[in-house]
Scaffold this motif. Structure first.
Motif, short mmCIF file in Angstrom:
data_model
loop_
_atom_site.label_atom_id
_atom_site.label_comp_id
_atom_site.label_asym_id
_atom_site.label_seq_id
_atom_site.Cartn_x
_atom_site.Cartn_y
_atom_site.Cartn_z
N SER B 447 -69.24 -31.24 -10.47
CA SER B 447 -68.90 -32.57 -10.19
C SER B 447 -68.59 -33.19 -8.77
O SER B 447 -68.27 -31.89 -7.86
CB SER B 447 -66.77 -32.50 -11.25
N LEU B 448 -68.57 -34.34 -8.58
CA LEU B 448 -68.45 -34.86 -7.16
C LEU B 448 -66.56 -34.74 -6.77
O LEU B 448 -65.50 -35.39 -7.36
CB LEU B 448 -68.57 -36.07 -7.33
N VAL B 449 -66.50 -33.78 -5.66
CA VAL B 449 -64.82 -34.25 -4.82
C VAL B 449 -64.57 -34.84 -3.90
O VAL B 449 -66.31 -34.49 -3.19
CB VAL B 449 -64.63 -32.64 -4.47
N ILE B 450 -64.51 -36.27 -3.55
CA ILE B 450 -64.59 -37.20 -2.52
C ILE B 450 -63.34 -37.22 -1.96
O ILE B 450 -61.96 -37.92 -3.16
CB ILE B 450 -64.84 -38.12 -3.21
N ASP B 451 -62.59 -37.66 -0.93
CA ASP B 451 -61.54 -37.97 -0.17
C ASP B 451 -61.38 -38.56 0.51
O ASP B 451 -62.38 -38.90 1.18
CB ASP B 451 -61.32 -36.70 1.00
N ASP B 452 -60.35 -38.92 0.55
CA ASP B 452 -60.38 -40.67 1.18
C ASP B 452 -61.65 -41.81 0.81
O ASP B 452 -62.35 -42.08 1.25
CB ASP B 452 -59.74 -40.46 2.44
N VAL B 453 -61.81 -41.69 -1.15
CA VAL B 453 -62.59 -42.42 -1.08
C VAL B 453 -63.33 -43.91 -0.11
O VAL B 453 -61.69 -44.68 -0.26
CB VAL B 453 -62.95 -42.76 -2.51
N SER B 454 -64.00 -44.73 -0.22
CA SER B 454 -63.87 -46.17 0.11
C SER B 454 -64.30 -46.93 -0.73
O SER B 454 -64.87 -46.34 -1.56
CB SER B 454 -65.52 -46.01 2.14
N HIS B 455 -63.91 -47.88 -0.38
CA HIS B 455 -64.40 -48.85 -1.20
C HIS B 455 -66.66 -49.15 -1.74
O HIS B 455 -66.38 -49.23 -2.83
CB HIS B 455 -63.93 -50.77 -0.98
N TYR B 456 -66.62 -48.88 -1.00
CA TYR B 456 -68.09 -48.82 -0.92
C TYR B 456 -68.64 -47.69 -2.41
O TYR B 456 -69.39 -48.15 -2.63
CB TYR B 456 -69.04 -48.57 0.21
N GLU B 457 -68.07 -46.86 -1.72
CA GLU B 457 -68.60 -45.01 -2.46
C GLU B 457 -68.41 -45.93 -3.77
O GLU B 457 -68.44 -45.31 -4.33
CB GLU B 457 -67.87 -44.46 -1.61
N SER B 458 -66.92 -46.54 -4.03
CA SER B 458 -66.25 -46.76 -5.32
C SER B 458 -67.22 -47.06 -6.02
O SER B 458 -67.52 -46.87 -7.12
CB SER B 458 -64.96 -46.95 -5.73
N GLU B 459 -67.30 -48.43 -4.94
CA GLU B 459 -68.46 -49.23 -6.42
C GLU B 459 -70.20 -48.39 -6.70
O GLU B 459 -70.10 -48.73 -7.80
CB GLU B 459 -68.90 -50.19 -5.52
N LYS B 460 -70.60 -47.75 -5.88
CA LYS B 460 -71.66 -46.52 -5.82
C LYS B 460 -71.52 -46.46 -6.81
O LYS B 460 -71.91 -45.45 -7.93
CB LYS B 460 -71.55 -46.05 -4.56
N LEU B 461 -69.85 -45.30 -7.04
CA LEU B 461 -70.18 -44.53 -8.06
C LEU B 461 -70.15 -44.92 -9.44
O LEU B 461 -70.65 -44.83 -10.15
CB LEU B 461 -68.70 -43.09 -7.73
N ILE B 462 -69.47 -46.21 -9.64
CA ILE B 462 -69.04 -47.00 -10.65
C ILE B 462 -70.60 -47.03 -11.25
O ILE B 462 -71.39 -47.00 -12.20
CB ILE B 462 -68.53 -47.90 -10.58
N GLU B 463 -71.85 -48.06 -10.41
CA GLU B 463 -72.66 -48.17 -10.92
C GLU B 463 -73.55 -46.62 -10.42
O GLU B 463 -74.32 -47.49 -12.01
CB GLU B 463 -73.68 -48.97 -9.57
N ILE B 464 -73.14 -46.03 -10.27
CA ILE B 464 -74.15 -44.96 -10.83
C ILE B 464 -73.57 -43.83 -12.53
O ILE B 464 -74.43 -43.89 -12.50
CB ILE B 464 -74.41 -43.50 -9.40
N TYR B 465 -72.86 -43.73 -12.24
CA TYR B 465 -72.01 -42.75 -13.41
C TYR B 465 -71.68 -44.07 -15.11
O TYR B 465 -71.56 -43.49 -16.02
CB TYR B 465 -71.03 -42.28 -12.61
N LYS B 466 -71.11 -45.12 -14.40
CA LYS B 466 -70.95 -45.94 -14.93
C LYS B 466 -69.71 -44.97 -16.01
O LYS B 466 -70.02 -45.05 -17.90
CB LYS B 466 -71.60 -45.99 -16.01
N PRO B 467 -69.08 -45.00 -15.56
CA PRO B 467 -67.95 -44.16 -15.89
C PRO B 467 -66.61 -45.06 -17.57
O PRO B 467 -67.03 -45.92 -17.02
CB PRO B 467 -66.44 -43.76 -15.20
#
Lengths: 459, 546
Positions: B447-467
């Motif tokens: 699983s991915l652990v990300i500190d102080d996630v940025s807006h850009y990273e959040s959008e990418k994560l959603i695109e990839i994982y579609k949680p």
């Protein structure tokens, strides 16, 4: 009682503000910049400012509010924020690719004396601003004025930094919007279209902060005044500034830079202010007012006459921002109501002067703006002279509940209801909506509290 | 069990997340994005400066100090010294519920106090105005305590809020006035403000009232702020078990409770990040051990209650705790049995806070949902990897300027509640005494652990994982929902809650069920968009004649 410690007796305060009827400049600058297409607002200060402003705007609109921050730490506060801003500009263009970054300062960067003009120039000299992109700025120290001042300052920055004069006048009129909602800006555009006047409206947050749900997040939504429109504003025939505090400074800036004459009118809230707006716009454009607008006005007047008995003599307390309060107070008087207590945390002599004129018809009405003109004072006034209706932002609900007073949400921020983004308060239609809301709360109270034998079917 | 079988290799995802960044930024961010292995926990870069311009979730030191820690205590007058905004934005927005003893008892939470600093105060100094404000607050309300919070300009212009507070404290006589140097630029996030708040509360409040109140099992609940009524539910459970709550830091608390808190025999910690300093300082000065607990999740609540009973080592308490669990659990089970078939197998992401991204994973586990990625907004390495890494954490310039109080055993009041040997024995039994194992040990491999996630990273994560659900705060709420993914706010709970304890767990199950299964998400596309707008055949007559 939620505000159980508020005493009836009013004592002069000099040091302590309690329950403010204003907030600070940068949030206004952020809101104004969101009304420019492809623009990312940037807060030059510590992270909390940006976080608080985004949170407040998001709660008010229930929409994405994108903005970046220079993330000051102690080092930046000691050595100056230039490095942070340069790094921000580089990061933002690489990652978020806006057309424009609109930088506003904060109390922190103002106190240490960061010069935004010099830093943005350095960014440009260092090649950090890609071809065809812009970094604009406004100085918005939180210790001067209020959120309304910040809006005006950013708007002035936008006008001055974009508008250009080609020497050839265009058959168009600038409408410089004071702080109003996306729904209001949409309504201003509709009315202008109805009149057949070509306008450049700025800023324009419609289609930005009322974006549709599509299953996609559009980082730069389709709305907002475009750079082309802003540039052309320097060639417009004239400008109408809607609001003497939030819009007029931008009109002055535009006139100074590009010789675009302007007229300041009140924000078109209520019958009389809308009348003046329509007159000014039709005169400036040299067009006749079409029957449809006259009919819209007629429908408003019709309801005002039909329901006059429910308004007449009712006392009202209100708080908010000057540019809204001035026409709203006038409208309440047109309805036969009695606005008796008014506060605004935003300073300015213009407000005092206009209120004095308008309130001549209500001897003894209390009004105050600027320092210590807060909701604590308003509440105390209300304890001394009770009212039938309270109008103001969401924070008013604590007073309304304690004093059992009908309450209408109006102004900024509205954190607990929807509607302001979608249904205007400006124009004849917006005024009709205001009336509907006023009647709704007054009549609901009558229905709730009338003795059974006096419970009315028809009202 | 391995996470994300259906997703690309997490190391490729990590590369994708930073690909667009300028090289230096990419290098820095990569250290804060790690692929978890609970067996051998990798190092996460945390509590470091945010890259300017990257669009962070983080706030400031003032928010952590005034907003988080001091805000929930109802009978302190909290005066913010600075321009108006800071006080305005922290006015009632954190949903700290409170329940005064009677309608006459003090409650200032609904009020917003500020010195509304003007340009002349910045130029000529604001101390005079501050003292005037304190006097006016005292004259109006006669509160037991007045706290002063410094905003950015205050530190820069050199206003001494501590001296001003001291002067006014002495002048007023019966009002405890104290200040906090929590200027927004201190530290790198809210976290600095938590530390500053802990120091101030410890120095100026704890230990002022030595009266030992009745109660056999007395504890303090640390790091519980009563958002949405969380503390009320924990109070209900404690009362049912016969556990006496001396003070809560600081949800639904009063000045009196905090001043008396050193008479408790145990500190239990909910939010480790915001309050662990207090636990440590109280142990050193008074000999009260602290223990990490979690009341988010029904199973976790039961477990935490058992740990408390174990700590007090009392047969009667242990029996009572079992009775309470046996009484509460069937109601919880009935609801989870109904809901779980609808949530089983779904995925969640949590990027929030300094503890919540960990605690709420327990609730998702109870729902049969998988956390595919998580991270904190303002935590430190110990919150991720466990407190054993503390000696190895590099103290950088931003942390160095946050005061570390030098605390020693109180000559009169220090009284170890347990011997070293007893504490060791409790640790053996699995109690996290003076310890915290962190979030990563509980998260799945890969699983991915990300500190102080940025807006850009959040959008990418959603695109990839579609949680199926994304958990964060108000700033992220509508961005993520515009992407068609429901977002659960874990700061404000979307104005719901409580989510703690047994009742809270069932509230959360119902809310998540509603959110991930709400039919509205399927209505986003207009019918003509689905049908190929305008490209359909002619209308067909479809009527029925009788």
């Amino acid at each position: 009682m939620l505000l159980r410690h508020t005493p009836k007796e009013v004592k002069e305060r000099e040091g302590l503000t309690i329950n403010p009827a204003k907030t600070c400049q940068p949030i206004g600058a952020m809101y104004a910049a969101l009304g420019i297409h492809g623009c990312l607002p940037h807060s030059h200060g510590s992270q909390g400012c940006c976080s608080y402003h985004r949170s407040t705007l998001t709660r008010h609109y229930k929409e994405p509010v994108m903005a970046a921050t220079s993330s000051f730490t102690e080092g930046a506060s000691v050595f100056g924020g230039q490095a942070n801003l340069l790094q921000s500009i580089e990061t933002i263009f690489a990652v978020y690719d806006p057309d424009i970054i609109a930088v506003h300062s904060t109390c922190l960067s103002e106190t240490i004396g960061d010069d935004l003009q010099q830093i943005t120039k350095k960014a440009s000299d260092d090649g950090k601003i890609p071809e065809g992109k812009y970094v604009i700025y406004a100085s918005t120290p939180s210790f001067v004025g209020s959120h309304v001042t910040g809006y005006a300052n950013m708007l002035t920055g936008i006008a001055e930094q974009f508008a250009q004069s080609t020497g050839e006048k265009k058959d168009q009129i600038n409408i410089i919007a004071g702080w109003m909602e996306p729904s209001d800006m949409r309504e201003i555009k509709r009315l202008s279209k109805e009149l057949g006047v070509k306008i450049v409206l700025f800023p324009d947050t419609s289609d930005v902060l009322d974006a549709p749900q599509t299953g996609k997040h559009v980082f730069y939504p389709k709305g907002g005044t475009t750079v082309e429109e802003l540039k052309s504003a320097g060639d417009s025939k004239c400008s109408l500034a809607l609001g003497c505090i939030s819009a007029e400074p931008a009109a002055i800036g535009l006139d100074k830079k590009c010789r675009v004459p302007f007229e300041t009118v009140d924000m078109p809230i209520g019958l009389s202010a809308t009348d003046r707006f329509i007159m000014s716009l039709s005169k400036a454009a040299g067009v006749e007012v079409p029957d449809e607008i006259t009919a819209e006005r007629g429908r408003l007047i019709d309801v005002m006459t039909d329901m006059e008995q429910y308004f007449y003599g009712k006392k009202v307390a209100l708080f908010g921002d000057p540019d809204q309060l001035i026409p709203l107070t006038e409208f309440l008087l047109d309805l036969g109501m009695k606005p008796v207590h008014i506060v605004s945390g935003t300073p300015g002599m213009r407000f005092e002067k206009r209120m004095k004129e308008i309130l001549q018809r209500i001897p003894g009405a209390n009004f105050k703006n600027g320092l210590n003109a807060d909701m604590f004072l308003l509440h105390q006034w209300m304890k001394n002279e009770p009212v039938d209706l309270l109008i103001g932002n969401t924070y008013g609900k604590y007073i309304a509940r304690d004093e059992n007073i009908p309450f209408i949400r109006f102004g900024f921020p509205i954190l607990d209801r929807i509607g302001h983004s979608y249904f205007p308060n400006v124009g004849y239609t917006g005024s009709l909506r205001l009336i509907e809301k006023i009647l709704g709360v007054l009549m609901d109270r009558q229905d709730r509290e009338a003795p059974e034998e006096k419970f009315e079917l028809v009202m | 069990m391995e996470a994300m079988k259906q997703y690309p290799d997490p190391s490729r995802i990590r590369e994708e997340l930073v690909q667009k960044y300028p090289a230096k930024v990419a290098k820095k961010r990569t250290k804060s994005i790690v692929i978890n292995d609970p067996e051998s926990i990798p190092e996460v870069q945390a509590n470091v400066r945010t890259v300017p311009g990257i669009i962070t979730q983080r706030g400031c030191s003032y928010a952590g100090c005034k907003g988080v820690v001091l805000g929930p205590t109802r009978d302190i007058v909290n005066i913010v010294h600075g321009p108006i905004g800071c006080s305005f934005y922290a006015w009632l927005t954190r949903r700290n519920q409170t329940r005064p003893e009677t309608p006459e008892h003090e409650n200032y939470i609904t009020y917003c106090f500020s010195t509304d600093m003007q340009e002349e105060n910045v130029v000529f100094g604001g101390e005079k105005k501050l003292k005037q404000a304190i006097q006016e607050a005292y004259d109006l309300f006669h509160p037991k305590s007045i706290a002063i919070f410094s905003t950015c300009p205050v530190g820069l212009i050199g206003d001494d809020v501590h001296a001003a507070s001291k002067e006014m404290r002495e002048k007023l006589g019966d009002c405890n006035v104290f200040g906090f140097s929590c200027e927004g630029y201190r530290g790198v996030s809210q976290s600095a403000g938590h530390h500053i708040a802990n120091n101030g509360v410890f120095k100026h409040m704890v230990g002022r009232n030595n009266e030992v109140k009745e109660g056999k099992f007395k504890l303090n609940l640390l790091g519980e702020y009563n958002i949405g009524g969380d503390a009320f539910e924990i109070e209900r459970i404690f009362e049912k078990c016969g556990i006496t709550l001396v003070a809560s830091f600081s949800g639904n608390s009063t000045v009196g409770q905090l001043e008396n808190s050193h008479t408790a025999d145990l500190n239990v910690i909910m939010c480790h990040r915001s309050i662990n300093y207090m636990g440590e300082m109280m142990e050193t000065k008074y000999g009260i051990p602290w223990m990490k607990v979690n009341f988010v999740g029904a199973e976790s609540t039961a477990k935490s209650l058992r740990k408390i009973a174990e700590y007090f080592d009392d047969a009667e308490l242990k029996a009572r705790v079992e009775e309470v669990i046996a009484e509460e659990m069937p109601k919880v089970k009935a609801i989870i049995d109904e809901i779980r078939p609808r949530t089983e197998g779904k995925t969640a992401m949590l990027f929030v806070g300094g503890s919540r991204a960990h605690h709420y994973q327990d609730l998702f586990t109870e729902l049969g949902m998988t956390t595919v990625a998580a991270g904190y907004e303002f935590a430190h390495r110990d919150d991720y990897e466990g407190r054993h890494v503390l000696p190895n954490i590099k103290i950088d310039a931003d942390s160095k300027n946050i005061e570390e109080l030098k605390v020693t055993a109180d000559p009169e009041l220090y009284q170890p509640r347990k011997t070293e040997a007893e504490l060791e024995a409790l640790k053996e039994k699995g109690l996290e005494i003076n310890g915290y194992e962190g979030m990563m040990k509980q998260m799945m491999k890969k699983s991915l652990v990300i500190d102080d996630v940025s807006h850009y990273e959040s959008e990418k994560l959603i695109e990839i994982y579609k949680p199926d659900i994304f958990c964060a705060g108000i700033k992220e709420k509508y961005v993520v929902q515009k992407m068609g993914v429901p977002l659960k706010q874990l700061h404000s709970y979307d104005y719901g809650g409580p989510y703690t304890g047994f009742v809270g767990a069932t509230n959360f199950y119902r809310d998540i069920d509603r959110m991930v299964n709400n039919p509205v998400w399927k209505l986003i596309k207009a019918p003509w968009e689905k049908a190929g707008n305008g490209k359909g055949t002619e209308l067909e007559a479809a009527y029925v004649t009788q």
